[in-house]
Design an enzyme around this catalytic site. Structure first.
Site, mmCIF file in Angstrom:
data_model
loop_
_atom_site.group_PDB
_atom_site.id
_atom_site.type_symbol
_atom_site.label_atom_id
_atom_site.label_comp_id
_atom_site.label_asym_id
_atom_site.label_seq_id
_atom_site.Cartn_x
_atom_site.Cartn_y
_atom_site.Cartn_z
ATOM 1 N N THR A 202 0.834 -1.040 -0.208
ATOM 2 C CA THR A 202 -0.001 -0.569 0.438
ATOM 3 C C THR A 202 0.900 1.148 -0.012
ATOM 4 O O THR A 202 2.053 1.392 0.702
ATOM 5 C CB THR A 202 -0.595 0.319 1.037
ATOM 6 N N ARG A 212 3.552 7.549 9.350
ATOM 7 C CA ARG A 212 2.487 6.627 10.620
ATOM 8 C C ARG A 212 2.835 5.911 9.074
ATOM 9 O O ARG A 212 2.544 5.751 8.258
ATOM 10 C CB ARG A 212 1.284 7.762 9.765
ATOM 11 N N VAL A 213 1.957 4.677 10.426
ATOM 12 C CA VAL A 213 2.260 3.409 9.340
ATOM 13 C C VAL A 213 1.116 2.917 9.588
ATOM 14 O O VAL A 213 0.275 2.902 10.690
ATOM 15 C CB VAL A 213 3.528 1.830 10.761
ATOM 16 N N GLY A 214 0.733 2.201 8.741
ATOM 17 C CA GLY A 214 -0.614 1.485 8.927
ATOM 18 C C GLY A 214 -1.212 0.466 8.981
ATOM 19 O O GLY A 214 -0.068 -0.569 9.438
ATOM 20 N N ASP A 215 -2.068 -0.342 9.094
ATOM 21 C CA ASP A 215 -2.536 -1.885 8.962
ATOM 22 C C ASP A 215 -1.776 -2.725 8.243
ATOM 23 O O ASP A 215 -1.120 -4.407 8.811
ATOM 24 C CB ASP A 215 -3.905 -1.949 9.069
ATOM 25 N N GLY A 238 -6.485 1.975 8.918
ATOM 26 C CA GLY A 238 -5.899 1.226 8.539
ATOM 27 C C GLY A 238 -6.098 1.804 10.082
ATOM 28 O O GLY A 238 -6.014 0.711 11.030
HETATM 29 C C1 SD4 Z 1 -3.624 2.387 4.929
HETATM 30 N N1 SD4 Z 1 -5.428 0.630 5.120
HETATM 31 O O1 SD4 Z 1 -2.752 2.331 5.392
HETATM 32 C C2 SD4 Z 1 -4.438 1.137 4.408
HETATM 33 C C3 SD4 Z 1 -5.058 1.887 3.067
HETATM 34 C C4 SD4 Z 1 -5.696 1.342 2.683
HETATM 35 O O2 SD4 Z 1 -7.273 1.864 1.211
HETATM 36 O O3 SD4 Z 1 -6.685 -0.046 3.262
HETATM 37 N N2 SD4 Z 1 -6.936 2.168 1.257
HETATM 38 O O4 SD4 Z 1 -4.507 2.938 6.473
#
Ligand code: SD4
Length: 326
Positions: A202, A212-215, A238
């Site tokens: 992603t 920032r780090v997402g899921d 996320g």
């Molecule tokens: C995030 N889950 O960085 C990701 C963004 C995402 O479609 O899925 N966008 O939070």
């Protein structure tokens, strides 16, 4: 819906009338399915699935299928996954990715990676060539460069401006040629031998704070694989996935006997129950199990997922639509 609209609706917390009353819905794929099976998030996952299937049919490994499938989306240059994706609040694209292998339960992950064309390959190298699971930021970039992964110079002013132009051109494409306004590919593969692997890549939430780090690169949140049970992947906001370890939860629900579709729905029910009433959570999941069954569910009406086997390759609508009261 444009990417910006999506992000505004999720990040700014526009409230809709989502309630906790998700009914137990019919499971779309109840019987033992065809293998190999590849399931991924969004309609743009279909091309990645097909590339992954080609690898498997050519006797490539599960991990090659995951990696090469995800390459397709990472290099599509469509303003979504990969370096053409949304930048952070400082105007820099920071990429997250992970990969997980069922047979040995190994995993690799990178976060906040800048200027590397294929973060999924960096994640795979972390898994295969280090004793670690996750590398972040400059360390992840240095490692990727040492591994000889393709880099895109975005730090010189000239290259940066050129890159910005390419990105603007990608974003100016007609709406129907763009992906669905999302930026995450989670791709799950069940091989003909019953082994499972998965990957996730992603550009993350557009406008995020630098760092920032997402899921997506977090094992158990954006992706989880258990070779005895199945696998799950996520897309959406996320922050709402990480707080519930959703991919792990879905796999555990499948371990308890739920079919993939039902496990995805149950993870949404669990989250909705704990969150303020009416919040638009933007959580969307795909899953498959060891028997070759697949499923998905999401709170985003426009969520779709792609399913590919040797006999068909399809984009399917969000099975939760109509079962989530809004
Ligand atoms: C995030 N889950 O960085 C990701 C963004 C995402 O479609 O899925 N966008 O939070």
């Amino acid at each position: 819906m444009t990417r910006r609209n999506f992000l505004n609706q999720t990040a700014l917390g526009v409230l809709t009338a989502t309630t906790a009353s998700i009914g137990r819905s019919a499971e779309p794929n109840a019987t033992k399915g065809e293998m190999p099976l590849i399931v991924s998030t969004w309609g743009f996952g279909k091309a990645a699935n097909e590339a992954a299937l080609k690898v498997l049919l050519g006797h490539g490994s599960l991990l090659d299928a995951v990696e090469q499938g995800i390459w397709v989306t990472e290099s599509a240059g469509d303003g979504s996954v990969g370096l053409s994706g949304g930048s952070n609040a400082a105007g820099v694209v920071q990429l997250d990715a992970c990969i997980m292998n069922g047979p040995d339960h190994k995993a690799g992950s990178v976060a906040g990676l800048e200027g590397i064309r294929h973060p999924i390959s960096a994640a795979r190298r972390v898994m295969e060539k280090t004793r670690h699971v996750m590398l972040v930021g400059e360390g992840a970039r240095m490692f990727a460069l040492e591994e000889g992964l393709e880099s895109v110079e975005v730090n010189s002013r000239e290259r940066y401006e050129q890159w910005q132009k390419q990105r603007a051109a990608a974003r100016a494409k007609p709406a129907e040629k763009k992906p669905e306004g999302h930026d995450t590919l989670a791709l799950l593969v069940l091989g003909a031998d019953g082994n499972i692997a998965g990957g996730c890549s992603t550009s993350g939430l557009g406008g995020k704070l630098p760092g920032r780090v997402g899921d997506s690169p977090i094992l158990g949140s954006g992706l989880y694989v258990d070779n005895e049970v199945g696998a799950a992947g996520a897309t959406g906001l996320g922050e709402n996935v990480m707080r519930y370890c959703s991919a792990f939860l879905i796999v555990e629900f499948m371990r308890q006997g739920m079919a993939p579709h039902e496990a995805c729905m149950e993870a949404i029910r669990r989250t909705i129950k704990a969150e303020p009433k009416g919040a638009n959570l933007s959580i969307n999941f795909v899953a498959l199990d060891k028997k070759g069954r697949y499923g998905a569910a999401g709170t985003d009406r426009g969520f779709a997922y792609s399913v590919t086997t040797p006999s068909s390759s399809r984009v399917l609508p969000n099975p939760a639509n109509g079962k989530l009261d809004r």
